[in-house]
Every structure is written in C-alpha cells, then in structure tokens.
Scaffold this motif. Sequence first.
Motif, PDB file in Angstrom:
ATOM      1  N   ILE A  44     -10.917 -15.493   8.498  1.00  0.00           N
ATOM      2  CA  ILE A  44     -11.390 -15.375   9.543  1.00  0.00           C
ATOM      3  C   ILE A  44     -12.246 -13.985  10.424  1.00  0.00           C
ATOM      4  CG2 ILE A  44     -11.464 -16.116  12.288  1.00  0.00           C
ATOM      5  CD1 ILE A  44      -9.052 -17.163  11.837  1.00  0.00           C
ATOM      6  N   ALA A  45     -11.426 -13.153  10.067  1.00  0.00           N
ATOM      7  CA  ALA A  45     -12.417 -11.688  10.541  1.00  0.00           C
ATOM      8  C   ALA A  45     -13.199 -11.105   9.109  1.00  0.00           C
ATOM      9  CB  ALA A  45     -10.775 -10.307  10.607  1.00  0.00           C
ATOM     10  N   GLY A  46     -12.533 -12.020   7.945  1.00  0.00           N
ATOM     11  CA  GLY A  46     -13.849 -11.412   7.164  1.00  0.00           C
ATOM     12  C   GLY A  46     -15.156 -12.159   6.933  1.00  0.00           C
ATOM     13  N   ARG A  47     -15.325 -12.961   7.563  1.00  0.00           N
ATOM     14  CA  ARG A  47     -16.153 -14.232   7.859  1.00  0.00           C
ATOM     15  C   ARG A  47     -17.334 -13.429   9.034  1.00  0.00           C
ATOM     16  NH1 ARG A  47     -16.827 -19.244   6.208  1.00  0.00           N
ATOM     17  NH2 ARG A  47     -15.317 -19.730   4.874  1.00  0.00           N
ATOM     18  N   LEU A  48     -16.479 -11.917   9.811  1.00  0.00           N
ATOM     19  CA  LEU A  48     -17.637 -11.747  10.365  1.00  0.00           C
ATOM     20  C   LEU A  48     -17.930  -9.894   9.762  1.00  0.00           C
ATOM     21  CD1 LEU A  48     -16.285 -12.781  13.799  1.00  0.00           C
ATOM     22  CD2 LEU A  48     -18.724 -13.094  12.486  1.00  0.00           C
ATOM     23  N   GLY A  49     -17.507 -10.126   9.015  1.00  0.00           N
ATOM     24  CA  GLY A  49     -17.565  -8.510   7.973  1.00  0.00           C
ATOM     25  C   GLY A  49     -16.069  -7.438   8.753  1.00  0.00           C
ATOM     26  N   ILE A  50     -15.019  -7.616   9.413  1.00  0.00           N
ATOM     27  CA  ILE A  50     -13.811  -7.121   9.653  1.00  0.00           C
ATOM     28  C   ILE A  50     -13.237  -6.885   8.919  1.00  0.00           C
ATOM     29  CG2 ILE A  50     -12.534  -6.373  11.150  1.00  0.00           C
ATOM     30  CD1 ILE A  50     -14.564  -8.686  13.395  1.00  0.00           C
ATOM     31  N   GLN A  51     -12.131  -5.630   8.477  1.00  0.00           N
ATOM     32  CA  GLN A  51     -11.196  -6.004   7.348  1.00  0.00           C
ATOM     33  C   GLN A  51     -10.043  -5.832   7.729  1.00  0.00           C
ATOM     34  OE1 GLN A  51     -11.275  -2.871   4.351  1.00  0.00           O
ATOM     35  NE2 GLN A  51     -10.178  -3.458   3.057  1.00  0.00           N
ATOM     36  N   VAL A  52      -8.886  -6.823   7.343  1.00  0.00           N
ATOM     37  CA  VAL A  52      -7.749  -6.541   8.108  1.00  0.00           C
ATOM     38  C   VAL A  52      -7.254  -5.622   6.360  1.00  0.00           C
ATOM     39  CG1 VAL A  52      -5.196  -7.520   8.058  1.00  0.00           C
ATOM     40  CG2 VAL A  52      -7.718  -9.041   9.065  1.00  0.00           C
ATOM     41  N   ASP A  53      -6.755  -4.298   7.369  1.00  0.00           N
ATOM     42  CA  ASP A  53      -5.688  -3.579   6.393  1.00  0.00           C
ATOM     43  C   ASP A  53      -4.270  -3.776   6.349  1.00  0.00           C
ATOM     44  OD1 ASP A  53      -4.595  -1.301   4.819  1.00  0.00           O
ATOM     45  OD2 ASP A  53      -6.264   0.085   5.833  1.00  0.00           O
ATOM     46  N   LEU A  54      -4.363  -4.163   5.055  1.00  0.00           N
ATOM     47  CA  LEU A  54      -2.225  -3.899   4.874  1.00  0.00           C
ATOM     48  C   LEU A  54      -0.722  -2.737   5.400  1.00  0.00           C
ATOM     49  CD1 LEU A  54      -1.515  -6.637   1.956  1.00  0.00           C
ATOM     50  CD2 LEU A  54      -1.456  -6.873   4.807  1.00  0.00           C
ATOM     51  N   ASN A  55      -1.895  -1.903   5.365  1.00  0.00           N
ATOM     52  CA  ASN A  55      -1.488  -0.236   5.962  1.00  0.00           C
ATOM     53  C   ASN A  55      -1.389  -0.159   7.210  1.00  0.00           C
ATOM     54  OD1 ASN A  55      -0.691   1.556   3.408  1.00  0.00           O
ATOM     55  ND2 ASN A  55      -3.073   0.627   2.336  1.00  0.00           N
ATOM     56  N   ARG A  56      -2.208  -1.051   7.864  1.00  0.00           N
ATOM     57  CA  ARG A  56      -3.085  -0.909   9.388  1.00  0.00           C
ATOM     58  C   ARG A  56      -1.735  -2.223  10.076  1.00  0.00           C
ATOM     59  NH1 ARG A  56      -2.949   1.778  13.572  1.00  0.00           N
ATOM     60  NH2 ARG A  56      -3.753   1.290  15.649  1.00  0.00           N
ATOM     61  N   LEU A  57      -1.259  -2.884   9.496  1.00  0.00           N
ATOM     62  CA  LEU A  57      -0.199  -3.936   9.406  1.00  0.00           C
ATOM     63  C   LEU A  57       1.151  -3.242   9.600  1.00  0.00           C
ATOM     64  CD1 LEU A  57       0.471  -6.621  10.044  1.00  0.00           C
ATOM     65  CD2 LEU A  57       1.056  -6.890   7.269  1.00  0.00           C
TER      66      LEU A  57
END
Length: 572
Positions: A291-304
């Motif tokens: 979902i975030a990727g569709r808006l160019g937002i990256q989910v970083d697993l290190n941040r998780l």
Amino acid sequence: MSKQDSSMQAPAPVGFAKGLTNYGDREFSVYLRRTFASSMGYSREMLDRPIVGIAHSASGFNNCHRHFPEMIEAVKRGVLAAGGLPIEFPTISLGETFLTPTSLKFRNLMSMDVEEMTRAQPMDSVVLLGGCDKTVPAQLMGAASADIPAIQLVAGPMSTSRHRGERLGACTDCRRFWAKFRAQEIDANEIDKVERRLASTAGTCAVMGTASTMAIIAETLGMMPANSAACPAVDADRLRIAEETGRIAFDLIGKPIRPSEIITAQSVENALRVLLAIGGSTNAVIHLTAIAGRLGIQVDLNRLNALSESTPVLVNLKPTGEHYMEDLYAAGGVPAILREIKDLLHLDCRTVTGETLGDRLHDVSWVDHAVVKPRAEPVRETGGLVALFGNLAPRGAILKRSAANPDLFEKEGRAVVFASLEDLAHRIDSDDLDVTADDFLVLQNAGPTSDAAMPEAGYLPIPAKLARAGVKDMVRMSDARMSGTAYGTIVLHITPDAASGGPLALVRNGDRIRLSVAHRTLELLVPEAELERRRAALPVRAEVTAKRGYAQLYEREILQADEGCDFRFLKP
Ligand code: FES
C-alpha cells in the motif's frame, strides 16, 4: 469573454457529467450518458447529483461478505441523506479459502480492478467495501494509485460460537482442533461437529488474523471512520457505521483529502506501531509495504525492528492471547489501543473525516483492560513481530515472536528440508522421516516467484510421529506466508525466495542453521565456498513459463516480499 474568464466560470463536471466517453461532441456525450442512466429510473434531480461509488467485493465465493447487501443499503442511505447519488459496482472478490493456488496471487489483480474502475467510471468519491484478508489491501492499493477521494468500510468480524461449552472462533480454533485431530485426541465425529461451529455468522475471521489486522491498520492510517474496525459484522452498529461512511464519502467531494494526503510516511509508521501493539498478522507487513509502495513510501524492516523494541503488545486476542474481535469492540475498540500508545504515534496525521488521529482519542471514556492492557501491564514488553537478517535471509524474514515459543528463540538445529509443498505433503507424516523435535523444518519453493505463489503454508505441520509424541512446536522456516490466525515458532517470508535462487534454495538436509531472535539473525552454517558450489549447480530457471494471460503477467512482474509482492509496473 476572455479565456481567463471562461476558465474561472466553468465548474468542474460532477457525477454523470464527468469522465465522458469522447465522441468529439461533449454535449452529445452528456446527453447519451443521461439517456442510458435514465433507463435505470433516476429522476433528473438524481442525475444531476455528485456520485459516490460503492466498490464492493460481495460474491458467492466469499462467506465473509455475505451481509454486504444490507451494508450497501446502509451506505446508500447515508449518501442519499447527504445529497449524493450512490452507485454500487462489484469488483473482483477474494474469498480467502476459495482460491487456488492462493488469494495473494490475485490481490494485485483486484487492486488493478479497483484502480481502473474507480478512475474510468464517473464518480466523485468512492466507498471501498471489503474485509476478507486480501480485499482491504487490494482496495487501498487501488485507491492509493487512483488517488480519488476514498473511504474504506470493512465487513467487521464474525461472532463467536460454542462447542461443548467452549467458545469457538475462526480460525485459530480451527487449527487447534485440527492439531488435536492429527494427534488423535479427538475423533472424526467430533471434528465434523466442530467444522460446522467454527464460522457461523457473516463477517471476517473472529481473531487477530489478517483481516482484523488490516481493518485496524486501515483505521490507524485514517482511511476509515473512528472505532469502525472491530465492530462485529452482525451488530446494528455496523450498519450505522456504513451509513456514516456514506455521509463521509459525500463530504469528501471537492475536499483535498485524497488517499495520498492520508497515507503518508508518518501514518504508515503509526500503522506499523499499531501492528506491533496488537500482535497482528505477519501478512500485514507485506500488505502495508505494498500500500505504502503505491505512494512511493518504503517500509524498512530495520525500522520495524527499532519500533518493535519500543512498542508493547497490548491486545489480548487470539492467536497470541485469549479474546476475540467482538471483545475488542466491547472493550473500546481501536481508539482504546491508540490512546494507550499515543506518545508513540504521530497524532497530527489527517484522517478521512478531516479530523486528526489525535482528535479521535478524545471520545475514549472506558476501556476493558482485560482485553486492551494498560501500558504498565502489557501482554509483552516488546512488539509482536521482528525481522531477521543473515546469510539465509539477506533481504529479511519475519518472525511473529508474540505467537512463538521463547524457548526456541536462541537455537541451532539440523535442517530437515522439503523441496516443495508437494514434497512436504508426501513425506511429513511418514514414519520413516528422519526428524526430531530439535530439528528445523525447512520448506523451499513456496515464495512469491514460485508456482505456489506464496501460500499461507509456512505453518508447517508438526510431523505426525512427533505430534503423537506430544510435540506442540518446533522451529519451522520458509519463504511462504502464514495465516494471521496461526501460531508457532515460524520464520516466514525469507527473502529472496528459493525459486528466484535465494540462499534458501541452497539448504540441504543435515545443514546446521542458527536462529537468534535476540540478535535478529538467521544463519546457514555452511562455508561460503560450498554455498557457491551449490548455487552454481541450481537448475537454470526459465524467465517466464506461463504461456499466456494473468499467470504470465504475474510471473513477469511479481516483486519479492520486501517490496510487498506488488507488481513492478504498478509502482509509481
Ligand atoms: Fe475471510 Fe478469514 S476467511 S477473513
């Protein structure tokens, strides 16, 4: 009249006058469309109204959505009362248990349907009515890409049932009873009775599975009305929420509140926080990334991982706790959870109603702390999920530690490898299988680029001979997913996957593997030179094997789990 005057005076077309078929004569296009819309019996007053589309996924192949006709009526009531014209339209539906090889394979197809039909048909805003696991992410992905004013409405959870005085809810209890049956603790007659009691109302799975998790994420992102995720499917409140959703959808028209204003880096981080605090489904990591990727937002697993260290699990729901979704609603719902961790959230994020996330917390007046634990007495001190990295998972893997056995968190084991789901089915229950409870079960070729298309098969069954001996859990790992309703010490989403030649493909029977949840590592203890030799010996895989159609598109475009398993060409 000057050119500037004319552009100032021309109002933007609304309702049936927008998005016209082009015949080279605009007035003719409007006239023709009205002619055909009139055949549906609309008065001229209705034909002139702004349109609120209702994109829904009702289907005979989706038990979770069986009550959508009355929900759609309630949405329409809200739209009509506000002054709009509601028009419902079906999209693809993804009933979780009715699809082969797996519903995930078709999530992106549904997202394309939602995106294109909300854009191509004349509507000024849209209600996205879904609920079963993949439908909510598909709708949010499509809405994010189309970026027209949109609001999510979900089916709501099933209500629980009873068997011999015991409360039952799909589908954590499905797995519990099936494990009893495999261990021969109950007979065929009893499992037959249980089968008819596990899912007995409309609505989505009754526990903190993927559907519940995604509903809570949608509310946290701000894409749904406040306190709407947990309300049971059969509760009258569900219909009031639907009516309110219709009103809000009308209010969105002409306002600058689009999905791209609501789904931001901050609201995505809020969603990750809440995912951790609810002990939510591992699937949500993939869906939120998409979902975030569709808006160019990256989910970083290190941040998780960083968020996981500072986010307690507060919700005491199955599969990690005791209660069910209907109890969460009675306990105060999502606002009760948000209020408990409000110092960890970006409270100024805007929601679909125009209020901020922080505004939504003022109404929380009572919380049942048996279900939503106070911050000082959490279910767990740290978040429900962690990402693991290492030479076996260079781009990450996920472990739901809140549903796992801590005794197995720091462990080295011998690999017992299954090359595919077919191999697993063929050998797992064989009395000849060389396996002990201290071994690690490893499943290959069940990731996104495999023919299996990443099914929820990561919950590998305990081998029958060990189950009969009383073994309830052991370390299991794969590139597959796991149902949010399942539990166990199970490493999932190993990336890159085996079918694409990732290190998981190199594991052989008898190899040693070290798991350390404390260090967030997953290491294959085989010398690099030997791994290189095995890599060189892997069969060369044809780039695309499907001859035509969607299967070919899927093979060509599918991305790995760390990119949300979206399609390459759907990224912005
Ligand atoms: Fe639809 Fe579980 S089967 S939510």
